[in-house]
Design an enzyme around this catalytic site. Structure first.
Site, short mmCIF file in Angstrom:
data_model
loop_
_atom_site.label_atom_id
_atom_site.label_comp_id
_atom_site.label_asym_id
_atom_site.label_seq_id
_atom_site.Cartn_x
_atom_site.Cartn_y
_atom_site.Cartn_z
N CYS A 1 5.45 3.43 7.70
CA CYS A 1 4.78 3.51 6.50
C CYS A 1 3.38 2.97 6.31
O CYS A 1 2.56 3.70 5.60
CB CYS A 1 5.61 2.71 5.63
SG CYS A 1 6.01 1.06 6.49
N ARG B 1 11.25 -8.41 6.15
CA ARG B 1 12.00 -7.28 6.47
C ARG B 1 13.47 -7.29 6.44
O ARG B 1 14.27 -7.17 7.20
CB ARG B 1 11.79 -6.97 8.00
CG ARG B 1 11.63 -5.26 8.19
CD ARG B 1 11.11 -5.12 9.69
NE ARG B 1 11.86 -5.20 10.61
CZ ARG B 1 11.73 -6.14 11.49
NH1 ARG B 1 10.58 -6.79 11.67
NH2 ARG B 1 12.72 -6.34 12.58
N ARG C 1 -0.82 -14.66 -4.48
CA ARG C 1 -0.47 -14.39 -2.89
C ARG C 1 -1.00 -15.21 -2.27
O ARG C 1 -2.36 -15.08 -2.15
CB ARG C 1 -0.61 -12.95 -2.82
CG ARG C 1 0.17 -12.16 -1.81
CD ARG C 1 0.39 -10.82 -1.71
NE ARG C 1 1.31 -10.19 -1.12
CZ ARG C 1 1.43 -9.03 -0.83
NH1 ARG C 1 0.58 -8.32 -0.97
NH2 ARG C 1 2.57 -8.55 -0.33
N TYR D 1 -5.28 -13.23 -5.98
CA TYR D 1 -4.97 -13.15 -4.79
C TYR D 1 -5.95 -13.66 -3.50
O TYR D 1 -6.87 -12.96 -3.21
CB TYR D 1 -5.06 -11.40 -4.59
CG TYR D 1 -4.80 -10.94 -3.26
CD1 TYR D 1 -3.97 -11.57 -2.63
CD2 TYR D 1 -5.04 -9.66 -2.97
CE1 TYR D 1 -3.56 -10.73 -1.18
CE2 TYR D 1 -4.51 -8.86 -1.98
CZ TYR D 1 -3.83 -9.33 -1.11
OH TYR D 1 -3.48 -8.70 0.24
N TYR E 1 -9.76 -11.57 2.00
CA TYR E 1 -10.72 -10.83 0.95
C TYR E 1 -11.57 -11.82 0.23
O TYR E 1 -11.38 -13.05 0.78
CB TYR E 1 -9.88 -10.16 -0.08
CG TYR E 1 -8.91 -8.97 0.29
CD1 TYR E 1 -9.49 -7.97 1.34
CD2 TYR E 1 -7.62 -9.06 0.24
CE1 TYR E 1 -8.93 -7.13 1.79
CE2 TYR E 1 -6.74 -7.88 0.89
CZ TYR E 1 -7.49 -6.95 1.72
OH TYR E 1 -6.98 -6.15 2.31
N HIS F 1 -5.49 -12.90 3.03
CA HIS F 1 -5.76 -11.55 3.58
C HIS F 1 -7.19 -11.22 3.81
O HIS F 1 -7.56 -10.16 3.99
CB HIS F 1 -5.11 -10.46 3.02
CG HIS F 1 -3.55 -10.65 3.32
ND1 HIS F 1 -2.50 -10.01 2.39
CD2 HIS F 1 -2.54 -11.15 4.11
CE1 HIS F 1 -1.23 -10.48 2.67
NE2 HIS F 1 -1.39 -11.11 3.84
N CYS G 1 9.42 0.20 12.27
CA CYS G 1 8.43 0.82 12.92
C CYS G 1 6.93 1.01 12.55
O CYS G 1 6.10 1.27 13.05
CB CYS G 1 9.23 2.39 13.15
SG CYS G 1 9.18 3.49 11.59
N CYS H 1 8.11 7.58 5.61
CA CYS H 1 9.06 6.48 6.10
C CYS H 1 10.08 7.21 7.17
O CYS H 1 10.51 8.33 6.76
CB CYS H 1 9.95 6.05 5.08
SG CYS H 1 11.34 4.96 5.44
N CYS I 1 0.92 -1.18 0.05
CA CYS I 1 0.00 0.11 -0.10
C CYS I 1 0.81 1.22 0.16
O CYS I 1 2.06 1.24 0.41
CB CYS I 1 -0.73 0.16 1.20
SG CYS I 1 -1.96 -1.34 1.48
FE1 SF4 Z 1 10.75 0.67 7.67
FE2 SF4 Z 1 10.47 3.07 6.96
FE3 SF4 Z 1 8.11 1.45 7.14
FE4 SF4 Z 1 9.55 2.35 9.37
S1 SF4 Z 1 8.26 3.60 8.06
S2 SF4 Z 1 9.06 0.24 8.88
S3 SF4 Z 1 11.50 2.32 8.46
S4 SF4 Z 1 9.79 1.24 5.98
#
Ligand code: SF4
Ligand code: ADP
Length: 675
Positions: free
Chosen positions: A346, A294, A222, A169, A174, A172, A343, A358, A31
C-alpha cells in the site's frame, strides 16, 4: 460471554474535546496516492471505511499552502476556498455513516521541493530537502507570522468543510519538527535555543487552532514519542515536549520518528511494536491517546484498551486490508477478518505516485473507479473450473463462490496457496500466508466451491470437465537461464550447480560458497541470501542495482534488508551482473564499465525473472492463442508474473467480470473541468 459483548469495550464512545468518536476504531491519517488529484476516488474510499465501522476516518497529509507541495506524491490540499468542495466530499462521505472526519494539516518545510508550485521551500534554516538539488529559504519572523496565519486559515476552512478533528503535525521531519530539532534550529530569537523555545511554534499552533475552531472541532497532534535521534530531539526531550504541551490538544496521535519502524513491515516488525513506548508516554498527558501497531487481532486491541495503553485503536494498514474490520468484530465474525500481512505494498504504490493498492484487499482504490465494494459482489450463475490454487485462483474461487457460481478449484500440490505458501516459508514472510488462510477459510464455508488438492489437470481433463468457464491460474516458475532485466537473452555460459528460487523453496540448501544474483531487486534474492547464510553457507549477494533489494525502498524495507544481510555475514557486491558460470567460478561484470572479474562459487542462485506457466493455457487455446475461446481465461502470474497483490487483483477482476453480458465498463477517470 458472547463474542460481541467480549469486545464491547472496543465499541465504547470516546470524548475528544467538543466531539465524540462513536467507537474506538480510528483510521489515522494515511497516504493514498489520491490526494488533491482524485477527490471522488478518495471520498468513496474513505466513506467505505466509515461504512465498515471505523469511528474516525482521517485524510492523508493535507498541505495548508502552496509552499508545501510534495509533487509528484499525491498529497491532499487545503490552500484556499477552491479546495473546500473536494474536502467536503470526503467529510460528507464519512459523516454519511456516522463517523467523525479528521484532517491532518501539514507543512513540509525544507523536506519538500515544491516542484509543481515552484515556490521556494521554507525552513527553520536554509538546507537541502529530501531529493532535489534545492535548498529552503530560512524563515524570518515575518515568515513565521505568515505561516501561523496560513495554518489558522486552513483550520477555519477545515471546519467549514465539515471536519471534526483538526491536526497540528510537529513530526516526521516536516516544518514544525525542524523547529524542534536541536541541530537544525540555530535561531537566536524566542523560537530557538531552549527546548521550550524550540517547541514554541508547535504550542502557538495548538493554541491558535483551538482558538480558531475549538468550539466545534477537536484539536489533535501527531507526535513522535521517540524524538528523532540524539542530534535532533532525544527520547527524553520528546517526553518533555509531550509533558509541556500535555493538555493543549484534545488527542495525542503517537507515532515514531522512523517510518520503517512505525509502519514496519512484517518482515522486520511485529504487531503492536509501539506498546512499550506508548505506555511510557501515557503518563505524561491526561488526554486520550491513539497509536498504531498493525493491529489485526481483536484480543490485542482489547488488551491495549483494558490496560489503558490506548484510548483509540489507530490503524492505517489494517483499515486498508479490511475496511469492515470493526463491523466484523462487532458482529462476532472474526473468521471473516481479512488481516493485513504487513507487506507495505500500500505504501509502496503511493510512493510510486499512483493510487494505493493492497495485497489482501483488491477493491482498495477501486471503490469509485470501478464501483467495487470490499464486501458486496454482484450475483451470477454458471459453472467454473479454476486450475491452480495460488493467490489468483483462490481469490477467483472465493469471489465466484460468493457470486453464486458452482466452482471446482483444482490444485496440483497437496496444499493450497501456490507461491504464497512457498514464499511464506522464507525468512520473515510467515504473515504472508494470511493471503491463503483468509481465502481458504472463506471458501470452506461456501457449499458451492470445492477444492481438489493433488489434482494436476491436463488440457484433456479440463475439456472433459466441460464447465461453462475455465480460469487458468497456473502461476510462473523462476528462470534458470539468467534472462531478465540485465540479459535480454539467456546466458550462454552456464554450467554446474545453478539454482533458482523455486529450488530453494523446494528445499535445496547449497553449502560452501554460494553466489546469489539479484536481477529482480525486491525481496526474493535477499530472503534467499539470508536463508542460506543462516543455514551455514558462505553467501555473496550480487545485485545489478546499487543497493540490496533496491525496490524495497518503496516498501520502507530497503535499509533493514541491507542491514540484515550485513549482520548475517553476507558479502554484498552492488552494480554488477553475472555473465557466466563454469561450475567453479562466476564471471561478474561492472554495470558501468563492463569490466569483468571472476569469483569462486560452488553454487549459483539466479534470481532474474519468471516464466509464465502457460502450457496448459496454450494447449487449450492453441499456440499464440490461435483458438479464440472466451471461456478459457488466464489469470494471475500465468498471465503476467508480478507481485502477489497483482495476482489477487487479477483473480478478483476476472471473477467480478465472469458471465457479465455487458462488456466491462470503461474505467472511470476524474476529469478536472475548472479550477
Ligand atoms: Fe497490509 Fe494491504 Fe498494506 Fe500489505 S498492502 S501492508 S496487506 S494494508
Ligand atoms: P498465482 O500467483 O497466479 O496465483 P501461483 O504460482 O501462486 O500463481 O499458483 C499457481 C498454482 O497452480 C500452484 O499452486 C501450482 O501447483 C498450480 N498448478 C500449476 N499447474 C497446474 C495444473 N496443471 N493443474 C493444477 N494445478 C496446477
Amino acid at each position: 460471554m458472547s463474542i460481541e459483548s467480549r469486545y464491547a469495550a472496543l465499541f465504547e464512545p470516546v470524548r475528544l474535546g467538543p466531539v465524540t468518536a462513536p467507537n474506538r476504531f480510528y483510521q489515522v491519517p494515511h497516504c493514498t496516492g489520491m490526494g488533491h488529484a482524485l477527490p471522488q476516488t478518495l471520498a468513496q474510499m474513505r466513506g467505505v471505511k466509515a461504512e465498515g465501522g471505523w469511528g474516525v476516518v482521517c485524510t492523508e497529509y493535507c498541505s495548508i499552502h502552496p509552499s508545501s507541495d510534495d509533487h509528484p506524491y499525491p498529497f491532499a490540499s487545503n490552500w484556499d476556498d477552491g479546495d473546500l468542495r473536494n474536502l467536503a466530499a470526503m467529510a460528507d462521505a464519512v459523516h454519511a455513516h456516522g463517523a467523525l472526519a479528521g484532517i491532518e494539516l501539514w507543512h513540509g518545510g525544507s523536506y519538500v521541493a515544491n516542484l509543481a508550485t515552484r515556490a521556494p521551500p521554507i525552513g527553520v534554516r536554509s538546507m537541502p530537502g529530501r531529493t532535489d538539488p534545492i535548498q529552503s529559504q530560512r524563515m524570518d519572523r515575518a515568515d513565521i507570522r505568515r505561516y501561523r496565519e496560513w495554518h489558522r486559515a486552513a483550520a477555519l476552512r477545515a471546519r467549514a468543510a465539515g471536519f471534526d478533528i483538526v491536526y497540528v503535525y510537529p513530526t516526521h521531519g516536516y516544518l514544525l519538527w525542524e523547529f524542534l530539532s536541536r541541530s537544525l534550529n540555530d535561531r537566536s530569537d524566542e523560537y530557538g535555543g531552549s527546548l521550550e523555545n524550540r517547541a514554541r511554534l508547535a504550542r502557538e499552533l495548538l493554541e491558535e487552532t483551538r482558538e480558531a475552531i475549538g468550539d466545534r472541532c477537536a484539536v489533535a497532534t501527531r507526535f513522535a514519542i521517540n524524538g528523532h535521534g540524539e542530534q535532533h530531539l532525544s527520547e527524553p526531550e520528546a517526553h518533555e515536549v509531550l509533558a509541556m504541551l500535555g493538555e493543549l490538544p484534545d488527542l495525542w496521535d503517537l507515532v515514531l520518528a522512523e517510518y520503517d519502524e512505525e509502519m514496519g513491515s512484517s518482515r522486520f516488525v511485529r504487531e503492536g511494536a509501539l506498546e512499550d513506548r506508548v505506555r511510557a508516554a501515557r503518563k505524561l498527558t491526561p488526554r486520550p491517546i491513539v497509536s498504531v501497531g498493525r493491529f489485526t487481532s481483536p484480543d490485542t486491541m482489547l488488551r491495549q484498551i483494558k490496560e489503558r495503553v490506548l484510548d483509540l485503536i489507530g490503524a492505517a494498514r489494517p483499515s486498508i486490508a479490511d475496511p469492515f474490520l470493526p463491523q466484523k468484530i462487532r458482529e462476532g465474525r472474526l473468521e471473516d477478518i481479512r488481516e493485513c500481512i504487513g507487506c507495505n505494498i500500500c505504501y509502496a504504490y503511493n510512493f510510486r505516485g499512483s493510487v494505493l493498492r493492497c495485497t489482501q484487499n483488491p477493491t482498495m482504490g477501486e471503490e469509485w473507479r470501478r464501483g467495487w465494494h470490499p464486501e458486496r459482489v454482484p450475483p451470477g450463475a454458471g459453472s467454473v473450473l479454476i486450475v491452480g490454487a495460488g493467490p489468483a485462483g483462490l481469490e477467483a474461487a472465493h469471489i465466484l463462490g460468493k457470486r453464486g457460481f458452482t466452482v471446482a478449484l483444482a490444485e496440483a500440490a497437496d496444499e493450497p496457496g501456490g507461491r504464497v505458501t512457498r514464499e511464506s516459508r522464507l525468512p520473515g514472510l510467515a504473515e504472508w500466508a494470511r493471503v491463503r488462510d483468509y481465502r481458504v477459510g472463506q471458501i470452506k464455508r461456501l457449499a458451492n466451491v470445492t477444492l481438489y488438492l493433488r489434482n494436476r489437470l491436463t488440457a484433456a481433463e479440463v475439456r472433459e470437465f466441460s464447465a461453462d468457464y475455465a480460469l487458468i491460474a497456473t502461476g510462473a516458475r523462476w528462470r534458470r537461464d539468467g534472462l531478465g532485466r540485465s540479459h535480454p537473452a539467456p546466458l550462454v555460459q552456464l554450467s554446474g550447480n545453478v539454482l533458482t528460487p523455486d529450488d530453494i523453496m523446494d528445499g535445496a540448501r547449497p553449502q560452501g560458497a554460494v553466489l546469489v544474483f539479484d536481477d529482480d531487486h525486491y525481496y526474493m534474492a535477499p530472503c534467499i541470501a539470508l536463508l542460506l547464510a543462516r543455514g551455514g553457507a558462505s553467501v555473496c549477494y550480487v545485485t545489478s542495482e546499487s543497493k540490496a533489494g533496491e525496490w524495497s525502498q518503496y516498501t520502507a524495507e530497503q535499509p533493514r534488508t541491507q542491514r540484515a544481510l550485513i549482520e548475517a555475514g553476507v558479502e554484498i557486491i552492488v552494480s554488477h551482473t553475472v555473465e557466466g558460470y563454469d561450475g567453479a567460478s562466476v564471471t561478474l561484470a561492472c554495470t558501468y564499465t563492463g569490466r569483468t572479474h571472476a569469483r569462486a562459487a560452488a553454487s549459483l542462485v539466479l534470481v532474474s525473472s519468471r516464466e509464465p506457466e502457460e502450457s496448459l493455457y496454450r494447449e487449450l487455446t492453441g499456440p499464440e492463442g490461435g483458438v479464440d475461446d472466451s471461456r478459457v481465461i488466464r489469470i494471475g502470474d500465468c498471465r503476467n508474473p508480478a507481485i502477489i497483490a497483482a495476482a489477487v487483483y487479477s483473480g478478483h477482476e476476472a471473477a467480478r467480470e465472469l458471465g457479465n453480458v455487458a462488456p466491462p465498463a470503461a474505467l472511470r477517470r476524474e476529469r478536472v473541468l475548472r479550477g
